[in-house]
Design a protein around this motif. Structure first.
Motif, PDB file in Angstrom:
ATOM      1  N   GLU A   1       0.827  -1.203   0.000  1.00 48.19           N
ATOM      2  CA  GLU A   1       0.000   0.000   0.000  1.00 48.19           C
ATOM      3  C   GLU A   1       0.862   1.253   0.000  1.00 48.19           C
ATOM      4  O   GLU A   1       0.576   2.234  -0.714  1.00 48.19           O
ATOM      5  N   ARG A   2       1.927   1.246   0.765  1.00 43.87           N
ATOM      6  CA  ARG A   2       2.837   2.395   0.807  1.00 43.87           C
ATOM      7  C   ARG A   2       3.550   2.574  -0.536  1.00 43.87           C
ATOM      8  O   ARG A   2       3.739   3.700  -1.006  1.00 43.87           O
ATOM      9  N   LEU A   3       3.946   1.462  -1.146  1.00 43.95           N
ATOM     10  CA  LEU A   3       4.641   1.553  -2.430  1.00 43.95           C
ATOM     11  C   LEU A   3       3.724   2.107  -3.522  1.00 43.95           C
ATOM     12  O   LEU A   3       4.120   2.973  -4.312  1.00 43.95           O
ATOM     13  N   VAL A   4       2.516   1.593  -3.588  1.00 45.98           N
ATOM     14  CA  VAL A   4       1.578   2.053  -4.610  1.00 45.98           C
ATOM     15  C   VAL A   4       1.269   3.529  -4.420  1.00 45.98           C
ATOM     16  O   VAL A   4       1.102   4.283  -5.392  1.00 45.98           O
ATOM     17  N   ALA A   5       1.221   3.978  -3.169  1.00 44.11           N
ATOM     18  CA  ALA A   5       0.972   5.394  -2.899  1.00 44.11           C
ATOM     19  C   ALA A   5       2.094   6.274  -3.444  1.00 44.11           C
ATOM     20  O   ALA A   5       1.890   7.467  -3.703  1.00 44.11           O
ATOM     21  N   GLY A   6       3.278   5.685  -3.653  1.00 47.63           N
ATOM     22  CA  GLY A   6       4.406   6.441  -4.183  1.00 47.63           C
ATOM     23  C   GLY A   6       4.441   6.523  -5.699  1.00 47.63           C
ATOM     24  O   GLY A   6       5.321   7.187  -6.261  1.00 47.63           O
ATOM     25  N   VAL A   7       3.500   5.862  -6.364  1.00 47.89           N
ATOM     26  CA  VAL A   7       3.440   5.916  -7.833  1.00 47.89           C
ATOM     27  C   VAL A   7       2.732   7.197  -8.239  1.00 47.89           C
ATOM     28  O   VAL A   7       1.566   7.412  -7.913  1.00 47.89           O
TER      29      VAL A   7
ATOM     30  N   ALA B   1       5.197  -4.312 -12.341  1.00 48.99           N
ATOM     31  CA  ALA B   1       5.811  -5.514 -11.759  1.00 48.99           C
ATOM     32  C   ALA B   1       6.125  -5.239 -10.300  1.00 48.99           C
ATOM     33  O   ALA B   1       6.378  -4.090  -9.901  1.00 48.99           O
ATOM     34  N   CYS B   2       6.102  -6.297  -9.495  1.00 53.23           N
ATOM     35  CA  CYS B   2       6.516  -6.224  -8.093  1.00 53.23           C
ATOM     36  C   CYS B   2       7.656  -7.195  -7.872  1.00 53.23           C
ATOM     37  O   CYS B   2       7.663  -8.293  -8.447  1.00 53.23           O
ATOM     38  N   ALA B   3       8.626  -6.804  -7.034  1.00 52.84           N
ATOM     39  CA  ALA B   3       9.735  -7.683  -6.682  1.00 52.84           C
ATOM     40  C   ALA B   3      10.222  -7.291  -5.301  1.00 52.84           C
ATOM     41  O   ALA B   3      10.703  -6.163  -5.115  1.00 52.84           O
ATOM     42  N   GLY B   4      10.083  -8.206  -4.327  1.00 49.96           N
ATOM     43  CA  GLY B   4      10.520  -7.891  -2.972  1.00 49.96           C
ATOM     44  C   GLY B   4       9.802  -6.671  -2.439  1.00 49.96           C
ATOM     45  O   GLY B   4       8.578  -6.561  -2.493  1.00 49.96           O
ATOM     46  N   ASP B   5      10.567  -5.702  -1.945  1.00 42.21           N
ATOM     47  CA  ASP B   5      10.002  -4.461  -1.420  1.00 42.21           C
ATOM     48  C   ASP B   5      10.079  -3.348  -2.462  1.00 42.21           C
ATOM     49  O   ASP B   5      10.474  -2.214  -2.162  1.00 42.21           O
ATOM     50  N   ALA B   6       9.708  -3.654  -3.683  1.00 41.15           N
ATOM     51  CA  ALA B   6       9.765  -2.666  -4.753  1.00 41.15           C
ATOM     52  C   ALA B   6       8.597  -2.869  -5.713  1.00 41.15           C
ATOM     53  O   ALA B   6       8.157  -3.991  -5.957  1.00 41.15           O
ATOM     54  N   VAL B   7       8.117  -1.753  -6.251  1.00 41.53           N
ATOM     55  CA  VAL B   7       7.132  -1.756  -7.330  1.00 41.53           C
ATOM     56  C   VAL B   7       7.751  -1.023  -8.504  1.00 41.53           C
ATOM     57  O   VAL B   7       8.243   0.100  -8.362  1.00 41.53           O
TER      58      VAL B   7
ATOM     59  N   VAL C   1       9.776   2.190  -7.288  1.00 42.66           N
ATOM     60  CA  VAL C   1       9.494   2.730  -5.962  1.00 42.66           C
ATOM     61  C   VAL C   1       9.884   1.664  -4.952  1.00 42.66           C
ATOM     62  O   VAL C   1       9.380   0.533  -5.007  1.00 42.66           O
ATOM     63  N   MET C   2      10.805   2.019  -4.007  1.00 40.59           N
ATOM     64  CA  MET C   2      11.364   1.026  -3.083  1.00 40.59           C
ATOM     65  C   MET C   2      11.215   1.491  -1.641  1.00 40.59           C
ATOM     66  O   MET C   2      11.290   2.699  -1.352  1.00 40.59           O
ATOM     67  N   LEU C   3      11.037   0.524  -0.742  1.00 44.44           N
ATOM     68  CA  LEU C   3      11.041   0.823   0.684  1.00 44.44           C
ATOM     69  C   LEU C   3      12.480   0.892   1.164  1.00 44.44           C
ATOM     70  O   LEU C   3      13.278  -0.016   0.920  1.00 44.44           O
TER      71      LEU C   3
ATOM     72  N   ILE D   1      10.463   6.145   1.464  1.00 41.06           N
ATOM     73  CA  ILE D   1      10.262   5.633   0.106  1.00 41.06           C
ATOM     74  C   ILE D   1      11.349   6.223  -0.793  1.00 41.06           C
ATOM     75  O   ILE D   1      11.545   7.442  -0.828  1.00 41.06           O
ATOM     76  N   ALA D   2      12.066   5.362  -1.503  1.00 40.11           N
ATOM     77  CA  ALA D   2      13.078   5.803  -2.464  1.00 40.11           C
ATOM     78  C   ALA D   2      12.565   5.542  -3.875  1.00 40.11           C
ATOM     79  O   ALA D   2      11.845   4.560  -4.114  1.00 40.11           O
ATOM     80  N   VAL D   3      12.917   6.406  -4.808  1.00 44.65           N
ATOM     81  CA  VAL D   3      12.469   6.284  -6.194  1.00 44.65           C
ATOM     82  C   VAL D   3      13.675   6.359  -7.121  1.00 44.65           C
ATOM     83  O   VAL D   3      14.542   7.224  -6.957  1.00 44.65           O
ATOM     84  N   ALA D   4      13.750   5.423  -8.077  1.00 43.63           N
ATOM     85  CA  ALA D   4      14.785   5.451  -9.116  1.00 43.63           C
ATOM     86  C   ALA D   4      14.099   5.384 -10.468  1.00 43.63           C
ATOM     87  O   ALA D   4      13.021   4.788 -10.604  1.00 43.63           O
ATOM     88  N   HIS D   5      14.700   6.001 -11.471  1.00 39.32           N
ATOM     89  CA  HIS D   5      14.096   5.958 -12.803  1.00 39.32           C
ATOM     90  C   HIS D   5      15.191   5.899 -13.855  1.00 39.32           C
ATOM     91  O   HIS D   5      16.326   6.335 -13.639  1.00 39.32           O
ATOM     92  N   GLN D   6      14.835   5.329 -15.005  1.00 37.44           N
ATOM     93  CA  GLN D   6      15.789   5.158 -16.093  1.00 37.44           C
ATOM     94  C   GLN D   6      15.037   5.104 -17.410  1.00 37.44           C
ATOM     95  O   GLN D   6      14.062   4.347 -17.560  1.00 37.44           O
ATOM     96  N   ALA D   7      15.477   5.903 -18.390  1.00 35.22           N
ATOM     97  CA  ALA D   7      14.913   5.826 -19.745  1.00 35.22           C
ATOM     98  C   ALA D   7      15.523   4.622 -20.448  1.00 35.22           C
ATOM     99  O   ALA D   7      16.743   4.544 -20.603  1.00 35.22           O
TER     100      ALA D   7
END
Length: 528
Positions: free
Chosen positions: A364-370, A378-384, A396-398, A403-409
């Motif tokens: 729920e916390r991860l989805v709120a960070g989207v 996709a979901c994997a461990g503590d990341a969406v 989006v990672m716990l 909440i930490a966020v990483a992005h890549q083109a």
């Protein structure tokens, strides 16, 4: 030459008919044109994208072969027309031997339907121009006319040619036994398809399975591969002896069917079109979520496909689903929004414990960070992980309480598939597929691999990854109906499967099995 000028003229008729008597040189002319138009250095205006000799073909089988050449998994003439309409790139198609087609009138209808589109050009060979094509006011090259022939060159060719009009495929073969799986898997598949089209007999279930599997059977493949495809497409109302027969015939095809559900199955029931699949993790391990065309999420056992129930709330337009570690389900709808649901297979807290649960769960916390509109999930461990229409993947990672966020083109165009793996050291590995036909790999916090893991002239439609006892595996669904399975960390050759229908979803399971979903069936395969 006139035909090349016709190809270059934007105002010319969209159909050119090459006509003339037997042995007047029609086949030689089209062979020359195909050779010229498929060279690597040919200019765009002269390039040919599809060529199907129509001898022995119906509109259905011609559509299957054209779809394969055009990078589609169309199952009917209507599907092919829709696919061509949606892809606005210039498309040139050569169709020799209309006069030898199994059902010329239906093929003419297909030609007329394709000729409606401005970006399509069709070159059709036939002895006489039929009325259906005449109504299109086509350009006509009648090779009986002296203006279209070099008599000296034609005389040299005619003296050496054995035959310029090949016999229709299968004309020298005895008719197959449509009730016998070995017979239909081992003879000309175009002939088998034509006979099944004309037959009203179910032939023990083989007819329905054959027509359901479509172009996967008429493309070049071995009898074992045809048997595997038929086995996967066989309904539960088929003669039970066919399963053993097809299993034996499929030895050497690289796969074994663990279980399957096809449209119309009653026991166990077909779960509906499998537009998206999500594999359970943690408390939901062993469950697979199946999303249908109405956004209903059903749960099935990964081991045998038995139903585990359905979630009470549908998500209209749902395009992706993923399980969180805590048993929750994130569902992506057609507007790019994420919603949360709770799996029925996870025990719920009761009594005082349920009243004390005030903190938001990890998913729920991860989805709120989207914060962006998503095209893949996709979901994997503590990341969406989610992708967008511009080709960027965000994770989006716990990180403790934050909440930490990483992005890549990663792609040119939309991200169309995502898969994630949690690595031993707690980091996350992301696989992404795109409209650009590339599959990329990236670990947040690190630079992505400079080159794509896989690249084809075809969009990715689905992606899934799993950590198996033999190492990570990746399953890719492609727009042309191909399913590709490979071990990520080894150089071993990949395995392939074509269900014959557009691949809507794939799932990699931890035991090494895979699931493939289409509008018509859901099948679980194991490498053999």
């Amino acid at each position: 030459m006139a035909i090349l000028e016709w190809l270059r003229d934007p105002h010319a008729p969209r159909v050119c008919v090459v006509s003339g008597d037997e042995r007047c040189g029609k086949s030689l002319f089209l062979a020359w044109l195909a050779e010229q138009a498929t060279r690597p250095d040919v200019v765009m205006e002269r390039r040919v994208h599809g060529l199907v000799p129509l001898a022995g073909h119906s509109a259905l089988t011609a559509s299957w072969l054209l779809a394969e050449q055009l990078g589609s998994a169309a199952r009917t003439p209507g599907d092919l027309v829709a696919a061509v309409a949606a892809d606005r790139r210039r498309t040139v198609i050569i169709l020799p031997d209309l006069h030898h087609a199994a059902a010329p009138e239906t093929v003419e209808e297909l030609i007329c339907a394709l000729a409606r589109f401005e970006h399509v050009r069709l070159i059709v060979e036939t002895r006489e121009v039929p009325a259906g094509l005449s109504a299109l006011a086509p350009a006509v090259m009648d090779l009986r006319a002296a203006q279209w022939r070099d008599e000296e060159r034609y005389a040299v060719w005619a003296a050496s040619a054995q035959s310029s009009e090949p016999a229709p495929p299968g004309s020298q073969q005895s008719a197959p036994d449509l009730d016998d799986s070995r017979s239909v898997c081992g003879v000309d598949p175009v002939q088998v398809t034509a006979l099944y089209e004309l037959s009203a007999d179910p032939h023990g279930g083989l007819r329905a399975a054959w027509l359901r599997a479509g172009g996967a059977l008429t493309r070049p493949c071995s009898p074992a591969e045809r048997a595997l495809v038929l086995w996967a497409a066989l309904g539960d109302d088929a003669d039970p002896r066919l399963v053993n027969e097809l299993q034996t015939l499929a030895c050497g095809a690289g796969w074994t069917v663990c279980w399957k559900r096809v449209r119309g199955d009653i026991s166990p029931p077909w779960p509906g079109p499998a537009l998206a699949l999500g594999v359970g993790a943690g408390e939901t391990a062993g469950s697979v979520a199946v999303v249908d065309h109405q956004g209903i999420v059903r749960l099935v056992e990964a081991e045998d496909g038995q139903a585990q129930g359905r979630l009470p709330q549908a998500v209209p337009g749902a395009t992706a689903v993923a399980f969180g570690r805590d048993g929750g389900l994130a569902v992506l709808d057609g507007f790019g929004r994420l919603s949360l649901q709770e799996s029925r297979t996870v025990p719920r807290s009761t009594g005082i414990a349920s009243l004390l649960e005030t903190e938001a769960k990890p998913l729920e916390r991860l989805v709120a960070g989207v914060e962006d509109s998503a095209t893949a999930l996709a979901c994997a461990g503590d990341a969406v992980a989610y992708g967008n229409g511009a080709g960027t993947v965000q994770v989006v990672m716990l990180d403790g309480e934050t909440i930490a966020v990483a992005h890549q083109a990663l792609h040119e165009g939309a991200v169309t598939g995502l898969a994630g793996l949690e690595l031993a050291e707690g980091s996350t590995l992301i696989y992404s597929g795109g409209q650009d036909g590339r599959v990329r790999m990236w670990a947040p916090g690190r630079a992505p691999l400079a080159t794509a893991l896989r690249e084809r002239n075809c969009a990715v439609t689905a992606l899934s990854a799993a950590a198996t006892p033999d190492g990570p595996v990746l399953v890719i669904g492609w727009q042309d109906g191909l399913v590709e399975y490979s071990a990520v960390e080894t150089q071993a050759a990949g395995r392939f499967f074509r269900p014959g229908a557009p691949v809507r979803s794939v799932a990699a399971l931890e035991n090494g099995n895979i699931m493939v979903g289409t509008d018509e069936m859901l099948v679980c395969l194991t490498p053999s």
